[in-house]
Design a protein around this motif. Structure first.
Motif, short mmCIF file in Angstrom:
data_model
loop_
_atom_site.label_atom_id
_atom_site.label_comp_id
_atom_site.label_asym_id
_atom_site.label_seq_id
_atom_site.Cartn_x
_atom_site.Cartn_y
_atom_site.Cartn_z
N UNK A 58 0.82 -1.21 0.00
CA UNK A 58 0.00 0.00 0.00
C UNK A 58 0.86 1.26 0.00
N UNK A 59 2.09 1.15 0.47
CA UNK A 59 2.97 2.31 0.54
C UNK A 59 4.42 1.85 0.49
N UNK A 60 5.11 2.10 -0.62
CA UNK A 60 6.49 1.63 -0.73
C UNK A 60 7.44 2.44 0.15
N UNK A 61 6.96 3.53 0.72
CA UNK A 61 7.81 4.30 1.64
C UNK A 61 8.10 3.55 2.92
N UNK A 62 7.36 2.47 3.20
CA UNK A 62 7.63 1.66 4.39
C UNK A 62 8.69 0.61 4.13
N UNK A 63 9.24 0.57 2.92
CA UNK A 63 10.19 -0.46 2.52
C UNK A 63 11.63 -0.02 2.80
N UNK A 64 12.55 -0.90 2.44
CA UNK A 64 13.98 -0.62 2.56
C UNK A 64 14.52 0.10 1.32
N UNK A 65 13.64 0.57 0.48
CA UNK A 65 14.05 1.25 -0.75
C UNK A 65 14.94 2.45 -0.41
N UNK A 66 16.19 2.45 -0.85
CA UNK A 66 17.06 3.58 -0.53
C UNK A 66 16.72 4.82 -1.35
N UNK A 67 17.08 5.96 -0.85
CA UNK A 67 16.82 7.21 -1.57
C UNK A 67 17.62 7.28 -2.86
#
Length: 156
Positions: A20-29
């Motif tokens: 629902x929100x990829x901002x909660x992932x480990x996706x680096x900036x």
């Protein structure tokens, strides 16, 4: 809840439904070419070789030593072609759990999953992880060890 390197939260990479929100992932900036897709694994996670330092991961992260091959079945966002195949290593892992939850049994490998993958500056693909509860991790871990005992013919 943002996951970062050194996090103590368990991390999952293969989701039953789109996040629902990829901002909660480990996706680096610094992630490039972010892709959200429904995929099928083409086999289990495989080692890329090299030696793991005594005592665990050390500075040479296990995530860079394991890779999975993925076939894209549906693109939710990002730039990829359906039926394209690529390899991805695991992004940030937590430092307190010894196993990385990945599909590995025949039935798990026959299912589709949603993943978020991204390219680094060198063009290598990595999976972004999402937080899972300690209870979810323990349930997965218990199933993992039960499957291993069965595979090896060890009675409980």
């Amino acid at each position: 809840m943002l996951l970062t390197a050194g996090s103590e939260l368990p991390v999952m990479y293969f989701l039953d439904k789109p996040p629902s929100d990829i901002r909660t992932s480990t996706l680096p900036t610094t992630a490039k070419e972010v892709l959200l897709a429904r995929v099928r694994l083409l086999g289990t996670a495989a080692g890329l070789g090299g030696r793991i330092p005594p005592g665990g991961r050390g500075n040479d992260s296990l995530r860079e030593r394991l890779a999975v091959s993925l076939r894209v079945l549906e693109v939710q966002s990002g730039n990829a072609s359906v039926d394209s195949v690529f390899d991805a290593t695991f992004g940030v892992t937590d430092q307190t759990h010894s196993l990385i939850p990945v599909p590995r049994t025949k039935s798990e490998l026959e299912r589709d999953y949603f993943v978020v993958v991204y390219a680094d500056d060198g063009g290598h693909w990595h999976l972004a992880g999402f937080p899972m509860s300690e209870a979810e991790y323990r349930s997965w871990e218990e199933k993992f060890w039960n499957d291993e005992r069965e595979r090896l013919g060890i009675r409980p």
